[in-house]
Design an enzyme around this catalytic site. Structure first.
Site, short mmCIF file in Angstrom:
data_model
loop_
_atom_site.label_atom_id
_atom_site.label_comp_id
_atom_site.label_asym_id
_atom_site.label_seq_id
_atom_site.Cartn_x
_atom_site.Cartn_y
_atom_site.Cartn_z
N TYR A 134 0.86 -1.18 0.00
CA TYR A 134 0.00 0.00 0.00
C TYR A 134 0.90 1.23 0.00
CZ TYR A 134 -4.03 2.91 1.41
OH TYR A 134 -5.04 3.84 1.48
N LYS A 162 -0.68 -1.20 -4.55
CA LYS A 162 -1.77 -0.22 -4.61
C LYS A 162 -1.12 1.16 -4.64
CE LYS A 162 -5.95 0.95 -1.86
NZ LYS A 162 -5.74 2.32 -1.37
#
Length: 296
Positions: A134, A162
């Site tokens: 992330y 991500k």
């Protein structure tokens, strides 16, 4: 979980003391399942993972997993300040029914690339679940470069990234990452206002804030992009532009909570110290939602 298509991120309804309303959460994930999203991102930034105690996070995963019954893959955020804390959250999520993990390098002291690499390698070893990087510099104050992502992509268990909205050209950003990582490593984006173009440029996944509230529209946009229908993708994206402007002005979480309240999906507020939107901004959210409802 193959980290492809639309990954919808709902809010996590909780009371003022931080206790998760599991019945409300189950209803929220059920409507995403009914819409047939490709995966559900639980306890992301929109899901206020950083504001919840370990036990509440586990309760949230268990409630969502039970509601879904394996029908939709469940991606669960396990970010924590300490590596041992993130490992414990990863094991909790796995035991409670998660299908994959999402890890941000949460920090107080600024981290080095070497520290982040070891943090992710160690957490990835804690379970057999695939782990998604992330990259969220606006909250963690750490930015993953392509070289670090490429190194982490070689770690067993780390399967996806991500990404935030890039400062420059989205197609160039996708191409740069694609050239750096191994084949099969999934590349996705989470700045909703650039995700239409990211999907058209070949990104695998839209990690979607709006998908957690308006899954049908987000899914239509995703499917149009996957089919290579640029005109329809951009048409839908343009109709969502008022929401994108609100996300950039107020943050996705505040807008999502206001939208969920306006739609009668929850009565819960965001955790303090986050305050509700004022009357003018709330009216703007209502108007943006009305425009989305009018999409043909």
């Amino acid at each position: 979980m193959d980290f492809a298509g639309l990954s919808a991120f709902p809010i996590t309804p909780a009371d003022a003391a931080g206790r998760v309303d599991t019945e409300n959460l189950a209803r929220l994930v059920d409507r995403l399942m009914v819409a047939r999203v490709d995966s559900i991102g639980l306890l992301g930034s929109t899901g206020t993972y950083a504001y919840l105690a370990r036990e509440e996070r586990r309760r949230a995963v268990a409630a969502a997993a039970e509601a879904l019954g394996g029908a939709v893959p469940l991606l669960v955020g396990v970010g924590a300040l300490r590596t041992d804390g993130a490992r414990a959250l990863a094991r909790d999520a796995a035991e409670a029914g998660a299908d994959a993990l999402l890890l941000a390098p949460v920090s107080y002291t600024p981290l080095t690339d070497a520290e982040v690499f070891e943090h992710f390698r160690t957490v990835a070893e804690a379970t057999d679940l695939p782990l998604c990087i992330y990259n969220n510099p606006s909250t963690t104050h750490f930015t993953f470069g392509a070289e670090l992502i490429a190194r982490l992509a070689e770690v067993p268990g780390i399967a996806a990234v991500k990404m935030p909205a890039p400062a420059g050209d989205i197609a160039a950003d996708v191409a740069k990452l694609r050239a750096a990582v191994p084949e099969g490593f999934a590349i996705g984006y989470s700045g909703d206002w650039v995700c239409a173009e990211a999907l058209l440029a070949g990104a695998d996944t839209w990690f979607s804030v709006v998908g957690g509230l308006l899954p049908e529209v987000a899914l239509r946009l995703t499917r149009a992009a996957q089919a290579g229908d640029a005109a329809e993708t951009r048409r839908l994206d343009a109709r969502l532009a008022p929401l994108w402007a609100l996300f950039r002005a107020h943050g996705g979480l505040r807008v999502m909570v206001a939208g969920a309240q306006l739609m009668g999906l929850t009565a819960h507020a965001a955790p303090r110290p986050i305050l509700p939107l004022g009357p003018e901004a709330t009216r703007a959210v209502a108007e943006a939602l009305e425009q989305v409802r009018g999409i043909a």
